[in-house]
Design a protein around this motif. Sequence first.
Motif, PDB file in Angstrom:
ATOM      1  N   ASP A  68       0.831  -1.206   0.000  1.00 42.00           N
ATOM      2  CA  ASP A  68       0.000   0.000   0.000  1.00 42.00           C
ATOM      3  C   ASP A  68       0.868   1.259   0.000  1.00 42.00           C
ATOM      4  OD1 ASP A  68      -2.293  -1.543   0.040  1.00 42.00           O
ATOM      5  OD2 ASP A  68      -2.678  -1.236   2.186  1.00 42.00           O
ATOM      6  N   SER A  69       1.964   1.224   0.739  1.00 44.22           N
ATOM      7  CA  SER A  69       2.864   2.379   0.805  1.00 44.22           C
ATOM      8  C   SER A  69       3.501   2.643  -0.553  1.00 44.22           C
ATOM      9  CB  SER A  69       3.947   2.149   1.860  1.00 44.22           C
ATOM     10  OG  SER A  69       3.375   2.002   3.138  1.00 44.22           O
ATOM     11  N   VAL A  70       3.922   1.588  -1.235  1.00 45.42           N
ATOM     12  CA  VAL A  70       4.517   1.746  -2.568  1.00 45.42           C
ATOM     13  C   VAL A  70       3.490   2.318  -3.528  1.00 45.42           C
ATOM     14  CG1 VAL A  70       5.396   0.466  -4.559  1.00 45.42           C
ATOM     15  CG2 VAL A  70       6.308   0.006  -2.279  1.00 45.42           C
ATOM     16  N   ARG A  71       2.265   1.815  -3.498  1.00 42.15           N
ATOM     17  CA  ARG A  71       1.211   2.312  -4.395  1.00 42.15           C
ATOM     18  C   ARG A  71       0.902   3.781  -4.104  1.00 42.15           C
ATOM     19  NH1 ARG A  71       2.784  -1.325  -7.068  1.00 42.15           N
ATOM     20  NH2 ARG A  71       2.147  -3.437  -6.655  1.00 42.15           N
ATOM     21  N   THR A  72       0.896   4.148  -2.842  1.00 42.47           N
ATOM     22  CA  THR A  72       0.651   5.549  -2.475  1.00 42.47           C
ATOM     23  C   THR A  72       1.765   6.442  -3.000  1.00 42.47           C
ATOM     24  OG1 THR A  72      -0.588   4.899  -0.503  1.00 42.47           O
ATOM     25  CG2 THR A  72       0.310   7.136  -0.533  1.00 42.47           C
ATOM     26  N   LEU A  73       3.017   6.000  -2.845  1.00 44.33           N
ATOM     27  CA  LEU A  73       4.139   6.790  -3.341  1.00 44.33           C
ATOM     28  C   LEU A  73       4.116   6.912  -4.858  1.00 44.33           C
ATOM     29  CD1 LEU A  73       6.901   5.531  -0.937  1.00 44.33           C
ATOM     30  CD2 LEU A  73       6.058   7.876  -1.113  1.00 44.33           C
ATOM     31  N   GLU A  74       3.686   5.859  -5.552  1.00 49.35           N
ATOM     32  CA  GLU A  74       3.544   5.941  -7.004  1.00 49.35           C
ATOM     33  C   GLU A  74       2.525   7.004  -7.375  1.00 49.35           C
ATOM     34  OE1 GLU A  74       2.534   1.929  -8.057  1.00 49.35           O
ATOM     35  OE2 GLU A  74       4.641   1.348  -8.301  1.00 49.35           O
ATOM     36  N   ALA A  75       1.405   7.025  -6.670  1.00 49.61           N
ATOM     37  CA  ALA A  75       0.368   8.021  -6.940  1.00 49.61           C
ATOM     38  C   ALA A  75       0.873   9.430  -6.638  1.00 49.61           C
ATOM     39  CB  ALA A  75      -0.881   7.705  -6.121  1.00 49.61           C
ATOM     40  N   VAL A  76       1.573   9.589  -5.532  1.00 51.56           N
ATOM     41  CA  VAL A  76       2.126  10.900  -5.181  1.00 51.56           C
ATOM     42  C   VAL A  76       3.069  11.387  -6.271  1.00 51.56           C
ATOM     43  CG1 VAL A  76       3.702  12.070  -3.576  1.00 51.56           C
ATOM     44  CG2 VAL A  76       1.840  10.666  -2.690  1.00 51.56           C
ATOM     45  N   GLY A  77       3.931  10.498  -6.746  1.00 47.10           N
ATOM     46  CA  GLY A  77       4.867  10.863  -7.801  1.00 47.10           C
ATOM     47  C   GLY A  77       4.161  11.290  -9.074  1.00 47.10           C
ATOM     48  N   GLU A  78       3.140  10.552  -9.475  1.00 51.90           N
ATOM     49  CA  GLU A  78       2.418  10.890 -10.697  1.00 51.90           C
ATOM     50  C   GLU A  78       1.670  12.212 -10.561  1.00 51.90           C
ATOM     51  OE1 GLU A  78       2.691   9.426 -13.669  1.00 51.90           O
ATOM     52  OE2 GLU A  78       4.219   8.226 -12.658  1.00 51.90           O
ATOM     53  N   ILE A  79       1.043  12.422  -9.424  1.00 52.40           N
ATOM     54  CA  ILE A  79       0.322  13.681  -9.200  1.00 52.40           C
ATOM     55  C   ILE A  79       1.305  14.855  -9.178  1.00 52.40           C
ATOM     56  CG2 ILE A  79      -1.001  15.000  -7.494  1.00 52.40           C
ATOM     57  CD1 ILE A  79      -2.406  12.312  -6.801  1.00 52.40           C
ATOM     58  N   ALA A  80       2.450  14.663  -8.556  1.00 52.84           N
ATOM     59  CA  ALA A  80       3.455  15.725  -8.521  1.00 52.84           C
ATOM     60  C   ALA A  80       3.940  16.052  -9.926  1.00 52.84           C
ATOM     61  CB  ALA A  80       4.624  15.309  -7.621  1.00 52.84           C
ATOM     62  N   ARG A  81       4.127  15.047 -10.759  1.00 56.87           N
ATOM     63  CA  ARG A  81       4.575  15.287 -12.137  1.00 56.87           C
ATOM     64  C   ARG A  81       3.528  16.061 -12.934  1.00 56.87           C
ATOM     65  NH1 ARG A  81       7.065  10.557 -11.026  1.00 56.87           N
ATOM     66  NH2 ARG A  81       9.324  10.631 -11.314  1.00 56.87           N
ATOM     67  N   VAL A  82       2.276  15.666 -12.786  1.00 59.00           N
ATOM     68  CA  VAL A  82       1.196  16.352 -13.484  1.00 59.00           C
ATOM     69  C   VAL A  82       1.131  17.818 -13.045  1.00 59.00           C
ATOM     70  CG1 VAL A  82      -1.335  16.489 -13.679  1.00 59.00           C
ATOM     71  CG2 VAL A  82      -0.179  14.292 -13.940  1.00 59.00           C
ATOM     72  N   ASP A  83       1.428  18.046 -11.774  1.00 64.21           N
ATOM     73  CA  ASP A  83       1.382  19.402 -11.219  1.00 64.21           C
ATOM     74  C   ASP A  83       2.680  20.179 -11.481  1.00 64.21           C
ATOM     75  OD1 ASP A  83      -0.115  21.354  -9.819  1.00 64.21           O
ATOM     76  OD2 ASP A  83       1.026  20.944  -7.983  1.00 64.21           O
ATOM     77  N   GLY A  84       3.642  19.551 -12.153  1.00 67.80           N
ATOM     78  CA  GLY A  84       4.893  20.232 -12.466  1.00 67.80           C
ATOM     79  C   GLY A  84       5.860  20.337 -11.305  1.00 67.80           C
ATOM     80  N   ARG A  85       5.720  19.468 -10.331  1.00 67.90           N
ATOM     81  CA  ARG A  85       6.572  19.505  -9.136  1.00 67.90           C
ATOM     82  C   ARG A  85       7.544  18.318  -9.198  1.00 67.90           C
ATOM     83  NH1 ARG A  85       2.302  20.555  -4.413  1.00 67.90           N
ATOM     84  NH2 ARG A  85       4.216  20.869  -3.231  1.00 67.90           N
ATOM     85  N   GLU A  86       8.506  18.438 -10.080  1.00 69.79           N
ATOM     86  CA  GLU A  86       9.424  17.338 -10.359  1.00 69.79           C
ATOM     87  C   GLU A  86      10.264  16.949  -9.146  1.00 69.79           C
ATOM     88  OE1 GLU A  86      10.779  14.211 -12.297  1.00 69.79           O
ATOM     89  OE2 GLU A  86       9.211  15.536 -13.030  1.00 69.79           O
ATOM     90  N   GLU A  87      10.652  17.923  -8.335  1.00 66.93           N
ATOM     91  CA  GLU A  87      11.459  17.609  -7.146  1.00 66.93           C
ATOM     92  C   GLU A  87      10.694  16.695  -6.183  1.00 66.93           C
ATOM     93  OE1 GLU A  87      13.347  20.048  -3.425  1.00 66.93           O
ATOM     94  OE2 GLU A  87      13.542  20.937  -5.420  1.00 66.93           O
ATOM     95  N   GLU A  88       9.419  16.998  -5.969  1.00 64.57           N
ATOM     96  CA  GLU A  88       8.598  16.150  -5.095  1.00 64.57           C
ATOM     97  C   GLU A  88       8.384  14.779  -5.719  1.00 64.57           C
ATOM     98  OE1 GLU A  88       7.888  19.312  -5.717  1.00 64.57           O
ATOM     99  OE2 GLU A  88       7.928  20.266  -3.751  1.00 64.57           O
ATOM    100  N   ALA A  89       8.232  14.740  -7.031  1.00 62.72           N
ATOM    101  CA  ALA A  89       8.060  13.460  -7.727  1.00 62.72           C
ATOM    102  C   ALA A  89       9.305  12.594  -7.560  1.00 62.72           C
ATOM    103  CB  ALA A  89       7.756  13.701  -9.201  1.00 62.72           C
ATOM    104  N   GLN A  90      10.460  13.195  -7.701  1.00 62.96           N
ATOM    105  CA  GLN A  90      11.705  12.447  -7.529  1.00 62.96           C
ATOM    106  C   GLN A  90      11.875  11.971  -6.087  1.00 62.96           C
ATOM    107  OE1 GLN A  90      14.809  14.951  -9.065  1.00 62.96           O
ATOM    108  NE2 GLN A  90      14.121  14.716 -11.180  1.00 62.96           N
ATOM    109  N   ARG A  91      11.470  12.797  -5.147  1.00 65.79           N
ATOM    110  CA  ARG A  91      11.542  12.391  -3.730  1.00 65.79           C
ATOM    111  C   ARG A  91      10.643  11.182  -3.478  1.00 65.79           C
ATOM    112  NH1 ARG A  91       9.816  16.643   0.519  1.00 65.79           N
ATOM    113  NH2 ARG A  91       8.065  15.309   0.901  1.00 65.79           N
ATOM    114  N   ALA A  92       9.444  11.195  -4.037  1.00 61.97           N
ATOM    115  CA  ALA A  92       8.535  10.045  -3.893  1.00 61.97           C
ATOM    116  C   ALA A  92       9.141   8.808  -4.547  1.00 61.97           C
ATOM    117  CB  ALA A  92       7.173  10.370  -4.500  1.00 61.97           C
ATOM    118  N   ASP A  93       9.777   8.986  -5.692  1.00 62.80           N
ATOM    119  CA  ASP A  93      10.415   7.859  -6.372  1.00 62.80           C
ATOM    120  C   ASP A  93      11.548   7.279  -5.534  1.00 62.80           C
ATOM    121  OD1 ASP A  93       8.709   8.188  -8.519  1.00 62.80           O
ATOM    122  OD2 ASP A  93      10.185   9.262  -9.754  1.00 62.80           O
TER     123      ASP A  93
END
Length: 100
Positions: A68-93
Amino acid sequence: ERVLDFAEDFLDCTCESNPYCGHPERKFISYLLDLRAQGLSPEAMVDVMTADYMLYAYPGDLYSFLDDSVRTLEAVGEIARVDGREEEAQRADRRKRDLL
């Protein structure tokens, strides 16, 4: 002694609504995620929890929690990318890789 250790480690929040403020749960989740980031398997995590606090969990429950934690982090990363927040996406990755 271990109950006191648990209380000191997870229930020491100074919020007015402690222990119902959510901080103890977040601290315990961080504890579990840190154990996994250290490279421990769910079986080894159970052993550490038992040694530290005399807590027992089924390894299957930890597998489910980690999935569940991995799936949540995947979602966070994708949402951050869509929102243009690449640094947060990389942190989630990075955090996701720590759990795999």
